[in-house]
Design a protein around this motif. Structure first.
Motif, PDB file in Angstrom:
ATOM      1  N   ASN A 233     -58.653  43.308  67.011  1.00  0.00           N
ATOM      2  CA  ASN A 233     -59.814  43.162  67.895  1.00  0.00           C
ATOM      3  C   ASN A 233     -60.170  44.527  68.474  1.00  0.00           C
ATOM      4  N   LYS A 234     -61.373  44.994  68.197  1.00  0.00           N
ATOM      5  CA  LYS A 234     -61.850  46.292  68.691  1.00  0.00           C
ATOM      6  C   LYS A 234     -60.894  47.431  68.323  1.00  0.00           C
ATOM      7  N   GLY A 235     -60.349  47.381  67.095  1.00  0.00           N
ATOM      8  CA  GLY A 235     -59.455  48.444  66.642  1.00  0.00           C
ATOM      9  C   GLY A 235     -58.042  48.340  67.176  1.00  0.00           C
ATOM     10  N   GLN A 236     -57.734  47.263  67.908  1.00  0.00           N
ATOM     11  CA  GLN A 236     -56.403  47.066  68.476  1.00  0.00           C
ATOM     12  C   GLN A 236     -55.732  45.862  67.804  1.00  0.00           C
ATOM     13  N   LEU A 237     -54.478  46.030  67.435  1.00  0.00           N
ATOM     14  CA  LEU A 237     -53.719  44.929  66.852  1.00  0.00           C
ATOM     15  C   LEU A 237     -53.394  43.910  67.947  1.00  0.00           C
ATOM     16  N   CYS A 238     -53.802  42.661  67.742  1.00  0.00           N
ATOM     17  CA  CYS A 238     -53.602  41.659  68.802  1.00  0.00           C
ATOM     18  C   CYS A 238     -52.785  40.461  68.334  1.00  0.00           C
ATOM     19  N   GLY A 239     -52.154  40.567  67.174  1.00  0.00           N
ATOM     20  CA  GLY A 239     -51.302  39.469  66.731  1.00  0.00           C
ATOM     21  C   GLY A 239     -50.841  39.626  65.298  1.00  0.00           C
ATOM     22  N   VAL A 240     -49.534  39.410  65.078  1.00  0.00           N
ATOM     23  CA  VAL A 240     -48.967  39.365  63.732  1.00  0.00           C
ATOM     24  C   VAL A 240     -48.066  38.136  63.660  1.00  0.00           C
ATOM     25  N   PHE A 241     -48.311  37.271  62.673  1.00  0.00           N
ATOM     26  CA  PHE A 241     -47.549  36.029  62.540  1.00  0.00           C
ATOM     27  C   PHE A 241     -46.948  35.977  61.134  1.00  0.00           C
ATOM     28  N   LYS A 242     -45.642  35.715  61.069  1.00  0.00           N
ATOM     29  CA  LYS A 242     -44.939  35.651  59.780  1.00  0.00           C
ATOM     30  C   LYS A 242     -44.361  34.252  59.611  1.00  0.00           C
ATOM     31  N   PHE A 243     -44.728  33.602  58.489  1.00  0.00           N
ATOM     32  CA  PHE A 243     -44.267  32.251  58.205  1.00  0.00           C
ATOM     33  C   PHE A 243     -43.563  32.216  56.847  1.00  0.00           C
ATOM     34  N   GLY A 244     -42.263  32.477  56.834  1.00  0.00           N
ATOM     35  CA  GLY A 244     -41.498  32.390  55.594  1.00  0.00           C
ATOM     36  C   GLY A 244     -41.941  33.409  54.557  1.00  0.00           C
ATOM     37  N   GLY A 245     -41.699  33.086  53.289  1.00  0.00           N
ATOM     38  CA  GLY A 245     -42.052  34.015  52.210  1.00  0.00           C
ATOM     39  C   GLY A 245     -41.048  35.147  52.102  1.00  0.00           C
ATOM     40  N   SER A 246     -41.314  36.087  51.223  1.00  0.00           N
ATOM     41  CA  SER A 246     -40.409  37.220  50.997  1.00  0.00           C
ATOM     42  C   SER A 246     -40.543  38.256  52.104  1.00  0.00           C
ATOM     43  N   ASN A 247     -39.526  39.106  52.200  1.00  0.00           N
ATOM     44  CA  ASN A 247     -39.570  40.186  53.173  1.00  0.00           C
ATOM     45  C   ASN A 247     -40.483  41.303  52.675  1.00  0.00           C
ATOM     46  N   LEU A 248     -41.045  42.027  53.636  1.00  0.00           N
ATOM     47  CA  LEU A 248     -41.924  43.140  53.299  1.00  0.00           C
ATOM     48  C   LEU A 248     -41.260  44.459  53.661  1.00  0.00           C
ATOM     49  N   SER A 249     -41.466  45.473  52.827  1.00  0.00           N
ATOM     50  CA  SER A 249     -40.980  46.810  53.161  1.00  0.00           C
ATOM     51  C   SER A 249     -41.893  47.410  54.230  1.00  0.00           C
ATOM     52  N   THR A 250     -41.426  48.458  54.872  1.00  0.00           N
ATOM     53  CA  THR A 250     -42.218  49.122  55.912  1.00  0.00           C
ATOM     54  C   THR A 250     -43.542  49.625  55.348  1.00  0.00           C
ATOM     55  N   GLU A 251     -43.485  50.128  54.114  1.00  0.00           N
ATOM     56  CA  GLU A 251     -44.705  50.641  53.457  1.00  0.00           C
ATOM     57  C   GLU A 251     -45.711  49.511  53.221  1.00  0.00           C
ATOM     58  N   ASN A 252     -45.193  48.357  52.751  1.00  0.00           N
ATOM     59  CA  ASN A 252     -46.079  47.206  52.522  1.00  0.00           C
ATOM     60  C   ASN A 252     -46.678  46.674  53.823  1.00  0.00           C
ATOM     61  N   GLU A 253     -45.873  46.695  54.887  1.00  0.00           N
ATOM     62  CA  GLU A 253     -46.358  46.243  56.194  1.00  0.00           C
ATOM     63  C   GLU A 253     -47.528  47.104  56.666  1.00  0.00           C
ATOM     64  N   LYS A 254     -47.355  48.415  56.535  1.00  0.00           N
ATOM     65  CA  LYS A 254     -48.428  49.339  56.952  1.00  0.00           C
ATOM     66  C   LYS A 254     -49.691  49.107  56.127  1.00  0.00           C
ATOM     67  N   GLU A 255     -49.499  48.852  54.831  1.00  0.00           N
ATOM     68  CA  GLU A 255     -50.647  48.627  53.947  1.00  0.00           C
ATOM     69  C   GLU A 255     -51.397  47.351  54.331  1.00  0.00           C
ATOM     70  N   THR A 256     -50.648  46.272  54.625  1.00  0.00           N
ATOM     71  CA  THR A 256     -51.292  45.005  55.001  1.00  0.00           C
ATOM     72  C   THR A 256     -52.037  45.131  56.327  1.00  0.00           C
ATOM     73  N   LEU A 257     -51.454  45.837  57.276  1.00  0.00           N
ATOM     74  CA  LEU A 257     -52.116  46.019  58.578  1.00  0.00           C
ATOM     75  C   LEU A 257     -53.393  46.850  58.432  1.00  0.00           C
ATOM     76  N   ALA A 258     -53.335  47.876  57.553  1.00  0.00           N
ATOM     77  CA  ALA A 258     -54.526  48.700  57.304  1.00  0.00           C
ATOM     78  C   ALA A 258     -55.627  47.873  56.637  1.00  0.00           C
ATOM     79  N   LEU A 259     -55.235  47.013  55.695  1.00  0.00           N
ATOM     80  CA  LEU A 259     -56.216  46.140  55.028  1.00  0.00           C
ATOM     81  C   LEU A 259     -56.845  45.159  56.021  1.00  0.00           C
ATOM     82  N   ALA A 260     -56.005  44.613  56.912  1.00  0.00           N
ATOM     83  CA  ALA A 260     -56.505  43.677  57.922  1.00  0.00           C
ATOM     84  C   ALA A 260     -57.489  44.365  58.870  1.00  0.00           C
ATOM     85  N   LYS A 261     -57.190  45.589  59.222  1.00  0.00           N
ATOM     86  CA  LYS A 261     -58.086  46.350  60.109  1.00  0.00           C
ATOM     87  C   LYS A 261     -59.419  46.622  59.426  1.00  0.00           C
ATOM     88  N   GLN A 262     -59.351  46.968  58.147  1.00  0.00           N
ATOM     89  CA  GLN A 262     -60.560  47.228  57.368  1.00  0.00           C
ATOM     90  C   GLN A 262     -61.415  45.963  57.252  1.00  0.00           C
TER      91      GLN A 262
END
Length: 279
Positions: A233-262
């Protein structure tokens, strides 16, 4: 032939596509589905919107009521969200009480709205400890095909952006309430929280992240819904929710957050453009 193969060997069918770095519907891993949005779709509601993300379709209607604020929060109004996943939207859901998944989706949407602070509850208070607005925000899924939280937030925020509050006068001595629908003011909305869903698929030694997954992709990745939901929201991260599935590496996490922001910036433009065209 491919549909028969999909029914007989759904896991192998899905894995064969992922092995070729493409998804069953032809999208790349980071591609999103098209968004179609329409505001003021329900004339009997105080504000409404309907959105279609791929095949996932959600309609939102907002009704206004007046009520007395809570004794412990005398200067705050109320915003109540509810998400319904009816049997008509998917064969996964049955008639009767809300399913566990529907309750989870409803709670996630409510948490995102609260964490993003897009609505200041003080703006809903008319007279402290005496009178305040209650916003009933009901979202109904008409067609379920994955990433339902994303669609719910888009239709909810579009509805809130087009909501006008009538003028209300309150007589403290007689406790008389007068509502003037001729004079209306827009509800102050601070930003637009936008969610992006991801499904995480473990293929041998690598974790594959699929943006805006369909219901089939969510199922193949081992979740009832999306494995990961990120909200901006307005360039600020306001929530991350994880529901099962495989674990993510730090690099993958950064990539997903960047995609979500875009994506949040793109969806914001869609909402503003739709409201401008309607006005």
């Amino acid at each position: 032939m491919s549909e028969i193969y999909k029914l007989i060997h759904p896991g192998k069918f899905f894995n064969d596509y992922i092995s070729r770095d493409i998804r069953p519907d032809g999208r790349k891993f980071n591609d999103q589905r098209n968004i179609k949005l329409n505001v003021n779709a329900i004339k009997t509601a105080d504000a409404s919107a309907v959105v279609k993300c791929g095949n996932t379709t959600v309609v939102c209607g907002i009704k206004l009521e007046l009520a007395k604020p809570k004794a412990e929060e005398p200067d705050l109004g109320f915003l109540i969200t509810n998400v319904e996943l009816l049997p008509l939207c998917s064969s996964k859901f049955r008639p009767g009480p809300p399913s566990d998944h529907a309750q989870v989706v409803s709670n996630v949407v409510s948490d995102i709205v609260a964490n993003s602070k897009c609505i200041d509850m003080k703006d809903l208070c008319i007279v402290p400890d005496k009178l305040s607005w209650v916003l009933y925000c009901d979202m109904v899924c008409l067609d379920y095909d994955g990433s339902v939280v994303d669609a719910c937030l888009i239709t909810l925020m579009s509805s809130l952006k087009t909501l006008f509050l009538p003028s209300v006068s309150y007589d403290v001595e007689t406790e008389e309430i007068k509502v003037d629908t001729a004079i209306k003011t827009p509800l102050p909305v601070h930003g637009l929280p936008i969610a992006t869903s991801f499904a995480v698929y473990q293929q041998l030694s690598r974790s594959v992240t699929l943006t805006d997954p369909t219901a089939y992709e969510e199922e193949m990745c081992g979740g009832v819904g999306a494995n990961l939901i990120a909200c901006w929201n307005k360039g600020q991260l306001c929530g991350v929710f994880k529901f099962g599935g495989s674990n993510l590496s730090t690099e993958n996490e950064k990539e997903t957050l960047a995609l979500a922001k875009q994506k949040s910036k793109l969806v914001e433009k869609v909402i503003y453009l739709c409201i401008e065209n309607k006005s």
